[in-house]
Write a protein that holds these residues in place. Structure first.
Motif, PDB file in Angstrom:
ATOM      1  N   TYR A  28      -6.398  11.000  24.181  1.00  0.00           N
ATOM      2  CA  TYR A  28      -6.180  10.926  25.634  1.00  0.00           C
ATOM      3  C   TYR A  28      -4.915  10.107  25.928  1.00  0.00           C
ATOM      4  O   TYR A  28      -4.075  10.508  26.740  1.00  0.00           O
ATOM      5  CB  TYR A  28      -7.394  10.280  26.319  1.00  0.00           C
ATOM      6  CG  TYR A  28      -7.212  10.177  27.818  1.00  0.00           C
ATOM      7  CD1 TYR A  28      -7.389  11.293  28.635  1.00  0.00           C
ATOM      8  CD2 TYR A  28      -6.825   8.968  28.411  1.00  0.00           C
ATOM      9  CE1 TYR A  28      -7.185  11.209  30.000  1.00  0.00           C
ATOM     10  CE2 TYR A  28      -6.624   8.885  29.773  1.00  0.00           C
ATOM     11  CZ  TYR A  28      -6.808   9.999  30.565  1.00  0.00           C
ATOM     12  OH  TYR A  28      -6.590   9.909  31.927  1.00  0.00           O
ATOM     13  N   ASP A  31      -1.806  12.056  24.716  1.00  0.00           N
ATOM     14  CA  ASP A  31      -1.482  13.228  25.541  1.00  0.00           C
ATOM     15  C   ASP A  31      -0.940  12.839  26.918  1.00  0.00           C
ATOM     16  O   ASP A  31      -0.341  13.679  27.600  1.00  0.00           O
ATOM     17  CB  ASP A  31      -2.736  14.100  25.760  1.00  0.00           C
ATOM     18  CG  ASP A  31      -3.173  14.796  24.478  1.00  0.00           C
ATOM     19  OD1 ASP A  31      -2.422  14.764  23.488  1.00  0.00           O
ATOM     20  OD2 ASP A  31      -4.282  15.370  24.472  1.00  0.00           O
ATOM     21  N   ASN A  32      -1.188  11.612  27.338  1.00  0.00           N
ATOM     22  CA  ASN A  32      -0.828  11.252  28.715  1.00  0.00           C
ATOM     23  C   ASN A  32       0.205  10.147  28.852  1.00  0.00           C
ATOM     24  O   ASN A  32       0.805   9.999  29.921  1.00  0.00           O
ATOM     25  CB  ASN A  32      -2.095  10.831  29.485  1.00  0.00           C
ATOM     26  CG  ASN A  32      -2.993  12.019  29.771  1.00  0.00           C
ATOM     27  OD1 ASN A  32      -2.686  12.832  30.640  1.00  0.00           O
ATOM     28  ND2 ASN A  32      -4.070  12.147  29.010  1.00  0.00           N
ATOM     29  N   SER A 214      -0.909  27.054  27.852  1.00  0.00           N
ATOM     30  CA  SER A 214      -2.363  26.919  28.001  1.00  0.00           C
ATOM     31  C   SER A 214      -2.861  27.678  29.228  1.00  0.00           C
ATOM     32  O   SER A 214      -4.044  27.970  29.339  1.00  0.00           O
ATOM     33  CB  SER A 214      -2.766  25.439  28.091  1.00  0.00           C
ATOM     34  OG  SER A 214      -2.362  24.887  29.320  1.00  0.00           O
ATOM     35  N   ARG A 260      -2.839  19.840  21.218  1.00  0.00           N
ATOM     36  CA  ARG A 260      -2.687  19.290  22.578  1.00  0.00           C
ATOM     37  C   ARG A 260      -3.134  20.305  23.638  1.00  0.00           C
ATOM     38  O   ARG A 260      -3.900  19.983  24.531  1.00  0.00           O
ATOM     39  CB  ARG A 260      -1.203  18.964  22.776  1.00  0.00           C
ATOM     40  CG  ARG A 260      -0.948  17.698  23.500  1.00  0.00           C
ATOM     41  CD  ARG A 260       0.535  17.373  23.463  1.00  0.00           C
ATOM     42  NE  ARG A 260       0.886  16.455  22.422  1.00  0.00           N
ATOM     43  CZ  ARG A 260       1.866  16.642  21.525  1.00  0.00           C
ATOM     44  NH1 ARG A 260       2.623  17.726  21.562  1.00  0.00           N
ATOM     45  NH2 ARG A 260       2.104  15.741  20.606  1.00  0.00           N
ATOM     46  N   LEU A 261      -2.670  21.548  23.501  1.00  0.00           N
ATOM     47  CA  LEU A 261      -3.029  22.557  24.504  1.00  0.00           C
ATOM     48  C   LEU A 261      -4.507  22.923  24.397  1.00  0.00           C
ATOM     49  O   LEU A 261      -5.160  23.171  25.417  1.00  0.00           O
ATOM     50  CB  LEU A 261      -2.141  23.798  24.363  1.00  0.00           C
ATOM     51  CG  LEU A 261      -0.651  23.578  24.650  1.00  0.00           C
ATOM     52  CD1 LEU A 261       0.091  24.904  24.661  1.00  0.00           C
ATOM     53  CD2 LEU A 261      -0.406  22.853  25.967  1.00  0.00           C
ATOM     54  N   LYS A 264      -6.329  20.436  26.301  1.00  0.00           N
ATOM     55  CA  LYS A 264      -6.162  20.673  27.743  1.00  0.00           C
ATOM     56  C   LYS A 264      -7.140  21.727  28.248  1.00  0.00           C
ATOM     57  O   LYS A 264      -7.598  21.688  29.382  1.00  0.00           O
ATOM     58  CB  LYS A 264      -4.731  21.188  27.980  1.00  0.00           C
ATOM     59  CG  LYS A 264      -3.923  20.380  28.977  1.00  0.00           C
ATOM     60  CD  LYS A 264      -2.568  20.983  29.194  1.00  0.00           C
ATOM     61  CE  LYS A 264      -2.311  21.145  30.674  1.00  0.00           C
ATOM     62  NZ  LYS A 264      -1.026  21.762  30.971  1.00  0.00           N
TER      63      LYS A 264
END
Ligand code: SF4
Ligand code: SF4
Length: 266
Positions: A28, A31-32, A214, A260-261, A264
């Motif tokens: 998390y 990714d952010n 995505s 990552r995608l 998501k």
């Protein structure tokens, strides 16, 4: 500071349940947020500690212990105001821990000991209070902020020699360091320079008017898969004893677009 222990070492210490929590929080944050990951010995609080920080400001600290993950988040005055405004969204346990935690001169040190995923959503909300996400993915899911070819990163600390070696090692690419320079996937300057000026994924995403792959019903199509980067496990399997967790995190994690995608889309 110590070398990053590999994921297998962390998993064997945390056990399966706490490792899933570690993975979720780690991913998390990755990714952010554009954060450095600083590993150290945990001292009396755990075997290892990882601090997610930038410019000496820490977003969050994780302690790795036997079958337990410790999470520390420090709230200053502004963050406490934000927490108070949003406190209805937090579960009762978190609100109680928050109320029972003393405020020191440098803030309120919230310490959570996790062995199940009960508080995961609250922890993500606490991180959002600490800092707004500051990562924007490329159209294929790479991360320019983590990429050593990205022009702002080159200006800050030029690591193109190391990156060229890593691209050779992990992708068998022969790109001379002096040719490595990229203004980023989403740069709108008409003279923007990119490592891959003819990326077919970028063109496809723009033609479809979507944010990234995505959002596409054909994901993951063949074109995307040709640009798919190595996940940690894939890189480890390919490199075997030559695999180095720190060099993967520092140089290759930027291109782990499918993991990552996929996250998501969960
Ligand atoms: S090479 Fe790719 S990930 Fe790196 S800065 Fe350029 S567009 Fe972003
Ligand atoms: S068709 Fe493929 S490359 Fe194009 S947006 Fe969809 S997943 Fe991405």
């Amino acid at each position: 500071m110590i070398q990053e222990p590999g994921r297998e070492v962390i998993k064997s210490m945390l056990g399966n349940d706490a490792f899933l929590l570690y993975d979720e929080i780690y991913n998390y944050i990755s990714d952010n947020y554009n954060m450095d990951k600083v590993w150290d010995n945990g001292g009396k609080y755990g075997k290892y500690v990882i601090r997610f920080q930038k410019s000496k400001k820490t977003l969050c600290t994780l302690y790795i212990r036997d079958n337990q993950l410790g999470v520390w988040i420090i709230f200053g005055r502004d963050e406490r105001d934000k927490f108070d405004k949003k406190r209805d969204i937090f579960c009762e346990d978190i609100a109680n821990i928050y109320d029972a935690t003393e405020v020191y001169h440098d803030g309120k040190w919230l310490m959570l000991d996790l062995s199940n995923d009960y508080y995961i959503d609250d922890i993500k909300q606490m991180l959002l209070i600490k800092k707004k996400p500051n990562i924007k993915l490329t159209m294929c899911g790479y991360c320019c902020e983590m990429c050593k070819a990205y022009a702002p990163n080159i200006r800050k600390n030029d690591e193109r020699n190391e990156l060229a070696n890593m691209w050779k090692k992990y992708y068998n690419l022969d790109i001379p360091p002096e040719s490595i320079y990229c203004d980023g996937c989403r740069c709108t300057n008409k003279n923007a320079r990119r490592v891959d000026n003819n990326c077919p994924v970028r063109v496809c995403v723009m033609n479809k008017g979507i944010e990234d792959c995505s959002e596409c019903v054909s994901y993951p199509c063949n074109t995307f898969m040709e640009r798919k980067g190595l996940s940690y496990e894939e890189a480890e399997n390919e490199q075997k004893e030559l695999f180095n967790p720190k060099e993967y995190q520092d140089y290759m994690l930027a291109y782990d677009n499918k993991s990552r995608l996929d996250r998501k889309l969960k």
